[in-house]
Scaffold this active site. Structure first.
Site, mmCIF file in Angstrom:
data_model
loop_
_atom_site.group_PDB
_atom_site.id
_atom_site.type_symbol
_atom_site.label_atom_id
_atom_site.label_comp_id
_atom_site.label_asym_id
_atom_site.label_seq_id
_atom_site.Cartn_x
_atom_site.Cartn_y
_atom_site.Cartn_z
ATOM 1 C CD1 TRP A 198 6.199 4.094 6.542
ATOM 2 C CD2 TRP A 198 4.469 2.859 5.867
ATOM 3 N NE1 TRP A 198 6.305 3.951 5.178
ATOM 4 C CE2 TRP A 198 5.246 3.180 4.738
ATOM 5 C CE3 TRP A 198 3.313 2.081 5.689
ATOM 6 C CZ2 TRP A 198 4.917 2.772 3.448
ATOM 7 C CZ3 TRP A 198 2.990 1.658 4.403
ATOM 8 C CH2 TRP A 198 3.791 2.003 3.302
ATOM 9 C CE LYS A 237 2.198 -2.943 3.088
ATOM 10 N NZ LYS A 237 2.936 -4.021 3.804
ATOM 11 C CG ASP A 288 -6.981 -20.350 -14.129
ATOM 12 O OD1 ASP A 288 -6.452 -21.136 -14.935
ATOM 13 O OD2 ASP A 288 -6.850 -20.446 -12.890
ATOM 14 C CD GLU A 303 -7.916 -23.988 -16.984
ATOM 15 O OE1 GLU A 303 -6.835 -24.590 -16.994
ATOM 16 O OE2 GLU A 303 -8.425 -23.522 -15.952
#
Length: 656
Positions: free
Chosen positions: A78, A110, A321, A375
């Site tokens: 990391w 990451k 949504d 929706e």
């Protein structure tokens, strides 16, 4: 002159706005596609993110404000090391190439992104696999190289969806997070047996907070690892297709979680990379980030996301949504849409409307058999109308007002006050050019703080009086109304029907995800299937009625015609209407039964094909089932006479 889809003359004065919106969509399409089809340019997921080639790994990211980007992970402790530094290419794009032996399946990684006045860990925007550490609860991207070999063909287009809305994590009876495997093995067969033809899967896109019900998305291309692997999700969808069930993704493009280390917010140090800056970039109710649909890069990201789920996972469409929140600058908060001016008063985000139109065109271009459902509580004209006729292009709109109608009726009116004329109007009120999905209750009504229909009807009696060994008049009332409310809803539905997982058998508990306020308990974040299977309890009668109801609806294809009211008697609380060759008869009176109730109908012989009062469904067998009901001529009319018990409903089929 550009054709308007609207026969409603009330929209005539808004044609310039409608035309402008359609032209904006056309301009965006032309700008993005540049002569190609939308499907040809919605390939961001094939370019960005981590990709394994025959001779190397390549990771690409869009971060125009970044000054440096490093790949960090298991493979380098990391640390930000020079050999893992990205190089800048063009238009805000960064790239890193690595030898094949550097990364292995399952490794965590990451990005470390630096900008002028800061830096931070980030998960790649197009990452396809994100996992959470069991100890520190930190999310990381994960190298994932497995593949899945599809066994069954995609589903054919569902013209009239009978939707089972489901959440994978709470689909087990166990207190914990359930899995794709459990759903495939245990729940899918039940859905098929019940007679639903479509599943709507919630909470699939990765979300940091489990209790958000999946509506605070961080990683738009990653299927939630809480429930298992991407291959296990694909196997679930594959098995659904074998069972001739379509699978629709409840996709969230209306907003994103505000998290920075595991989401898109302030990805490269700027607040407006994917979202609006300032106050407009924050949703005032959901406390989340609002996309800037005017940016081409955002459009490309979201369109690519649509294509990804269709192509990589073979979803058969989407339920979008939060469409109301997308289409209005004020997100539709606290507004009652009472007249047409409210759709064209300048409060509309026309960039968002253009995006929704682009998304619908792309989805149907990629798969003409796919369906899209909006929706939307506002009732925007043209939302569920074809793009070629100046509509926004959704196949269906959720008829959200129907659930609100039933709740209001149960909360404010005594049974004797139910007005069947108002009821029929509310249940059938829709624009003739748009297709709608009706429902009594979705997950919204099942959440803690609200009440399902069965809870409103029975309350604490759910826990004490649901056994078959005694009769409680209040429970009899609740079970009878639960059945006839659902039959009234599906039999008047425009084009489809939806039910949330467990509500078909009157699941007795609300939904409350683990949180600090309940000591992180999973007690209410599950479904108690054992109640439905226990023949000593009365729950199974409700699911058996639902299944029988769905079978009648499918067998007679009622959605190919509109309901035609024959009797709407407020005084008697009798509602009778015709749909194709079926006659639907409802008596909402709590006390009055009617003998030889007469009404005019087509000449012929009729037989009952479904009866809410049947003892198979916990009724009292007050109606003779094995009987031919024959019209009789009276004063030049064909009259049918029926015995209609109080608080019951039945369906007649014309046989001759």
């Amino acid at each position: 002159m550009i054709e308007s889809i609207y026969d409603d003359k009330g929209l005539d004065k808004y044609k310039p706005v409608i035309t402008r919106r359609h032209e904006k969509f056309e301009q965006k399409k032309k700008l993005l596609a540049n002569g190609s089809s939308l499907s040809d340019i919605a390939n961001g997921y094939l370019f960005y993110g981590l990709h394994r080639y025959p001779d190397k790994w390549v990771l690409r990211e869009w971060a125009p404000n970044a000054t440096e980007i490093y790949l960090i992970g298991d493979f380098n402790n990391w640390q930000q090391k020079k050999e893992f530094a990205f190089y800048y290419t063009y238009n805000g794009n960064w790239e890193l190439e690595l030898p094949l032996d550097i990364l292995q399946h399952g490794m965590l990684y990451k990005l470390w992104i630096k900008w002028e006045d800061g830096a931070g860990e980030r998960i790649p925007a197009y990452c396809r696999r994100v996992v959470q550490d069991d100890v520190n609860k930190i999310f990381s991207a994960q190298v994932w190289t497995s593949n899945y070999e599809w066994k069954h063909a995609r589903s054919k287009k569902v013209e009239n969806p009978l939707i089972y809305e489901a959440h994978i994590g709470m689909a087990s009876e166990e207190e914990g997070v359930s899995t794709y495997i459990h759903f495939r093995e245990k729940v899918l067969p039940y859905i098929a047996k019940m007679g639903y033809n479509t599943i709507q899967l919630m909470a699939i896109q990765e979300h940091p907070y489990y209790g958000s019900f999946g509506y605070q998305v961080a990683n738009f291309f990653a299927p939630s690892s809480r429930f298992g692997t991407p291959e296990e999700l694909k196997e679930l969808i594959d098995e659904a297709h074998r069972l001739k069930i379509s699978v629709v993704l409840d996709i969230v493009h209306s907003h994103a979680v505000r998290n920075e280390t595991d989401g898109l917010s302030r990805f490269d140090g700027t607040f407006d990379l994917y979202f609006h800056d300032g106050e407009r970039g924050m949703h005032p109710v959901w406390n989340s980030r609002c996309f800037d649909y005017g940016k081409n890069e955002v459009l490309s990201f979201l369109l690519s996301n649509c294509k990804y789920w269709l192509e990589e996972f073979r979803f058969d469409g989407f339920r979008f949504d939060g469409v109301t929140s997308m289409m209005y600058y004020d997100h539709g908060i606290g507004r009652d849409f009472v007249d047409y001016s409210m759709y064209y008063d300048g409060n509309q985000d026309e960039d968002a409307i253009a995006y929704l139109t682009l998304a619908n065109e792309l989805i149907h271009e990629l798969n003409p058999e796919a369906i899209t459902i909006a929706e939307d509580v506002s009732g925007m004209p043209g939302l569920a109308s074809p793009i070629r006729k100046m509509g926004i292009g959704f196949d269906f709109r959720m008829a959200m007002g129907i659930a609100d109608f039933w709740v209001k009726l149960l909360k404010t009116k005594f049974d004797e006050e139910w007005h069947v004329g108002d009821m029929f109007y509310e249940l059938t009120n829709k624009r003739k050019e748009e297709s709608t999905i009706s429902y009594v209750e979705s997950h919204d009504q099942a959440m803690v703080g609200d009440k399902t229909i069965i809870f409103r009807l029975l309350d604490s009696l759910m826990y004490t009086d649901m056994n078959v060994f005694k009769r409680n008049p209040k429970v009899d009332r609740g079970i009878a109304l639960h059945k006839i409310i659902r039959l009234a809803t599906i039999s008047t539905a425009g084009d489809g029907y939806l039910n949330f997982m467990g509500n078909e058998f009157g699941h007795p508990e609300w939904i409350d995800f683990p949180r600090e306020g309940n000591d992180w308990s999973y007690k209410y974040a599950r479904r108690q299937w054992g109640l439905e299977k226990d023949t000593n309890l009365r729950y199974h009668f409700l699911s058996e009625f639902e299944s029988a109801m769905l079978k009648v609806i499918k067998k007679h294809s009622i959605f190919s015609s509109r309901p035609f009211a024959i009797i709407q008697s407020t005084k008697e609380q009798i509602l009778i209407f015709k749909r194709k060759n079926l006659i639907f008869v409802f008596n909402f009176s709590p006390t009055k039964s009617y003998t030889d109730y007469a009404f005019e109908i087509d000449r012929g012989t009729y037989r009952i094909v479904l009866n809410s009062d049947d003892s198979r469904f916990d009724g009292f067998d007050l109606i003779q089932m094995d009987y031919n009901y024959i019209t009789q001529p009276e004063k030049g009319k064909n009259i049918l006479r029926l015995y209609i018990p109080a608080r019951s409903a039945f369906v007649l089929h014309k046989t001759e």
